[in-house]
Design an enzyme around this catalytic site. Structure first.
Site, PDB file in Angstrom:
ATOM      1  CD  GLN A  98      24.500 -43.349  12.736  1.00  0.00           C
ATOM      2  OE1 GLN A  98      25.013 -42.785  11.770  1.00  0.00           O
ATOM      3  NE2 GLN A  98      24.464 -44.658  12.852  1.00  0.00           N
ATOM      4  CG  HIS A 116      23.511 -44.114  18.837  1.00  0.00           C
ATOM      5  ND1 HIS A 116      24.441 -44.310  17.833  1.00  0.00           N
ATOM      6  CD2 HIS A 116      22.452 -44.900  18.512  1.00  0.00           C
ATOM      7  CE1 HIS A 116      23.968 -45.174  16.950  1.00  0.00           C
ATOM      8  NE2 HIS A 116      22.755 -45.542  17.334  1.00  0.00           N
ATOM      9  CB  CYS A 124      19.773 -44.076  37.901  1.00  0.00           C
ATOM     10  SG  CYS A 124      19.854 -45.439  39.100  1.00  0.00           S
ATOM     11  CB  THR A 188      26.786 -42.402   8.918  1.00  0.00           C
ATOM     12  OG1 THR A 188      26.308 -43.669   9.370  1.00  0.00           O
ATOM     13  CG2 THR A 188      25.872 -41.874   7.826  1.00  0.00           C
ATOM     14  CG  ASN A 213      31.094 -42.281   4.608  1.00  0.00           C
ATOM     15  OD1 ASN A 213      31.391 -41.675   5.628  1.00  0.00           O
ATOM     16  ND2 ASN A 213      31.209 -43.591   4.507  1.00  0.00           N
ATOM     17  CG  LEU A 214      37.299 -40.469   4.205  1.00  0.00           C
ATOM     18  CD1 LEU A 214      37.527 -39.037   3.753  1.00  0.00           C
ATOM     19  CD2 LEU A 214      38.033 -40.733   5.516  1.00  0.00           C
ATOM     20  CD  GLU A 215      37.043 -45.944   3.889  1.00  0.00           C
ATOM     21  OE1 GLU A 215      36.205 -46.772   4.289  1.00  0.00           O
ATOM     22  OE2 GLU A 215      38.242 -45.964   4.206  1.00  0.00           O
ATOM     23  CB  ALA A 232      32.078 -34.517   7.242  1.00  0.00           C
TER      24      ALA A 232
END
Length: 244
Positions: A98, A116, A124, A188, A213-215, A232
């Site tokens: 992402q 993304h 353009c 994420t 994940n951290l949380e 991570a």
């Protein structure tokens, strides 16, 4: 916490989010310390700005380009690249990110799907223009860049709010998920569509599903069967310690 025994898996899919790049000095957009806690994304990252105020988009993404001029991959990026490089030919590895910072490729990862886009590419804003997206480090601090083909404003090659995922990247992602046997999401929140649905597709395919994940995820996503909490750059080297 034990390293994953990758000898049991043949088609591995890793999804990465902003948490992978925090140790490289790149701020996340959401969560603790997130950019969207301080500024309104509708004012700097909405697709409607392409017509009303394209300079606003460059204000945000130009600043990120300047930051990326000196940013380096951290141990999480590097470990994933090393993991891919050491896999035996009978295994498939797909890294879906992402992130728009290009740090996975800088670390050496090759099979990367940027769902993304990449902030260090320019294209353009006119969807009918045939200008090919190109690598570009210019932050355009003082000028709005204009397409030399059609005279429309140029834009970063990223997905803005209100836009769909690029067709090719979406197709490649679905193809990777439909028959994977190991799915790992790293750094994420797992709550933003459409990436939030990837784990469901992987679970449907019968894959082992892991969140790093951290949380903890709130609310819990029942399709993630395992959850490892921590940064991570700390967890990835532990879990990816063995390849075969």
């Amino acid at each position: 916490m034990k390293a994953i025994n990758f000898s049991h898996y043949r088609k591995i899919v890793v999804l990465t989010g902003a948490g992978v790049s925090v140790a490289s000095g790149i701020r996340p957009f959401r969560g603790k310390g997130g950019l969207w806690n301080e500024i309104n994304p509708i004012e700097y990252a909405d697709s409607s700005l392409l017509k009303t105020n394209p300079r606003a988009i460059w204000q945000l993404d130009g600043a990120l380009r300047k930051q990326l001029a000196t940013a380096q991959p951290n141990v999480a990026h590097i470990k994933l690249a090393q993991f891919e490089a050491k896999l035996s030919p009978d295994k498939q590895f797909t890294l879906i990110t992402q992130n728009i910072d290009g740090l996975h490729q800088l670390a050496g990862s090759s099979n990367v799907i940027e769902i993304h886009g990449n902030v260090c590419r320019t294209r353009c804003s006119n969807p009918t223009c045939n200008l090919t997206a190109y690598l570009d480090s210019n932050p355009y601090d003082d000028v709005l860049p204009i397409c030399q083909i059609c005279s429309s404003p140029l834009r970063p090659d990223i997905v803005l709010f209100g836009e769909h995922l690029p067709v090719k990247e979406e197709w490649l992602t679905k193809r990777a998920l439909r028959d994977c046997d190991l799915f790992i999401a790293i750094g994420t929140s797992g709550t933003v569509y459409p990436a939030s649905g990837f784990v469901r597709s992987a679970d449907y395919a019968g894959a082992r599903t892991i969140l790093i994940n951290l949380e903890p995820m709130e609310p819990k996503n029942p399709y993630f069967k395992e959850e490892y909490l921590g940064a991570a750059e700390e967890i990835v080297p532990l879990l990816f310690g063995a390849t075969s």
